[in-house]
Scaffold this motif. Structure first.
Motif: not given
Length: 344
Positions: A91, A95, A102, A111, A115-116, A118-119, A296, A299-300, A302
């Motif tokens: 992640i 950033k 990711a 995850l 993500a929340k 960090s991004l 976010l 892009t992440v 899952k």
């Protein structure tokens, strides 16, 4: 020289660990040689797995990560190891703009939390949402959100989910105006909660957005192809998704039992094998693997924890499409249209 998206991979996540993840990366790279990958995880394990796949070494960079987030780790525990875990480092690469997206098959709660933090969310978005693809009888799959990230939502949240889901559908299915509907207990305008009715009113008024709001839809309409995007709160959406997945498994088991009940049934199975294979493909979650956290600044994606190599390759394909389509910019542009309309 490779010019495709660069994807950061949590190579230690998922039930199958590095073996499944690296095999999925190899499949994805064979389909699209322009892709680039940064693999995060135990360096010795990753190099051993990469060596099993001829030609894979040229498309990947391996970065050692000392920690792995397990399925039992709580989000708060995972956050404390964000800087040293394979998930957190993947992640962080997004950033730092070292990667375009990711992908992880690891712990969903961890995850989402990483993500929340960090991004962060795109300006104008209150909460990110988890979106996934569901099969339909129409010409393409359905984008559905939220699927569990937000158990309680207000009308504004549902409106934002619709904007994000429509942007996703425009990229994935190349639609100019995706058909958006709100999941409800009936299709009549006065059905459902006040929150749903308020969200519907907001969407009807947003005729300046590149989407078409078609009102409410019931859960029995999920697979009909009557909508491109279906929006709900995370509590309702997760129940609907799990019900659909359970029904698919039930149908598959029922068919299997029916075709093994007698010698005549077994003979019928041989004649029906092509149709059964098509049905199995339609019900297989690996064919639509790859849920995305929308809203976010990066892009992440899952992946299912129990995915196959083919399923992980599909999750990579979703991430690559969203990266090429600049999903975060699409959403930000739509939000700018909303602000301009309000100001006018």
């Amino acid at each position: 020289m490779r010019g495709g998206p660069c994807l950061a991979i949590d190579a230690m996540g998922g039930d199958g660990g590095p073996a499944i993840v690296i095999a999925g990366v190899a499949r994805a790279l064979s389909r699209n040689p322009a892709l680039r990958f940064i693999l995060f995880g135990d360096e010795a394990q990753l190099r051993a797995e990469v060596a099993r796949h001829r030609g894979l070494g040229d498309g990947v960079t391996i970065v050692h990560a000392a920690d792995v987030i397990s399925g039992e780790d709580k989000p708060t525990q995972a956050l404390r190891r964000a800087k040293t875990s394979s998930m957190g480092m993947a992640i962080a690469a997004v950033k730092a703009e070292e990667a375009d997206a990711a992908i992880s098959a690891g712990n969903t709660g961890a995850l989402m939390a990483m993500a929340k933090v960090s991004l962060r969310t795109i300006p104008g978005i209150d909460r990110p949402a988890l979106a996934a693809l569901l099969p339909t009888l129409g010409t393409h799959d359905l984008v559905m959100l939220d699927l569990g990230a937000n158990t309680e939502c207000d009308a504004r949240n549902l409106f934002e989910f619709a904007v994000m889901g429509a942007a996703y559908s425009r990229i994935l299915h190349e639609l100019d105006e995706p058909r958006v509907r709100l999941l409800n207990i009936g299709t009549e305008e006065m059905k459902g909660t006040e929150t749903l009715r308020d969200a519907a009113a907001m969407l009807r008024a947003a005729d300046h957005l590149p989407l078409r709001f078609d009102g409410f839809i019931e859960a029995n309409g999920l697979g009909t192809g009557e909508a491109d995007v279906i929006v709900s709160d995370g509590f309702t959406g997760n129940i609907a998704l799990k019900t659909a997945e359970g029904t698919a498994r039930f149908i598959g088991d029922l068919i299997r039992r029916a075709f093994t009940s007698s010698l005549r049934s077994k003979f019928g199975f041989l004649l029906s094998r092509p149709a059964i294979a098509l049905l199995r493909s339609g019900l297989d979650p690996n064919t639509r693997n790859g849920a995305v956290f929308l809203g976010l600044t990066g892009t992440v994606v899952k992946s299912h924890g129990g995915t196959s190599a083919a399923g992980f390759a599909n999750a990579i394909e979703v991430a690559a499409k969203l990266a090429r389509g600049r999903i975060t910019h699409r959403i930000a542009d739509d939000l700018a249209r909303i602000r301009e309309s309000v100001a006018a």
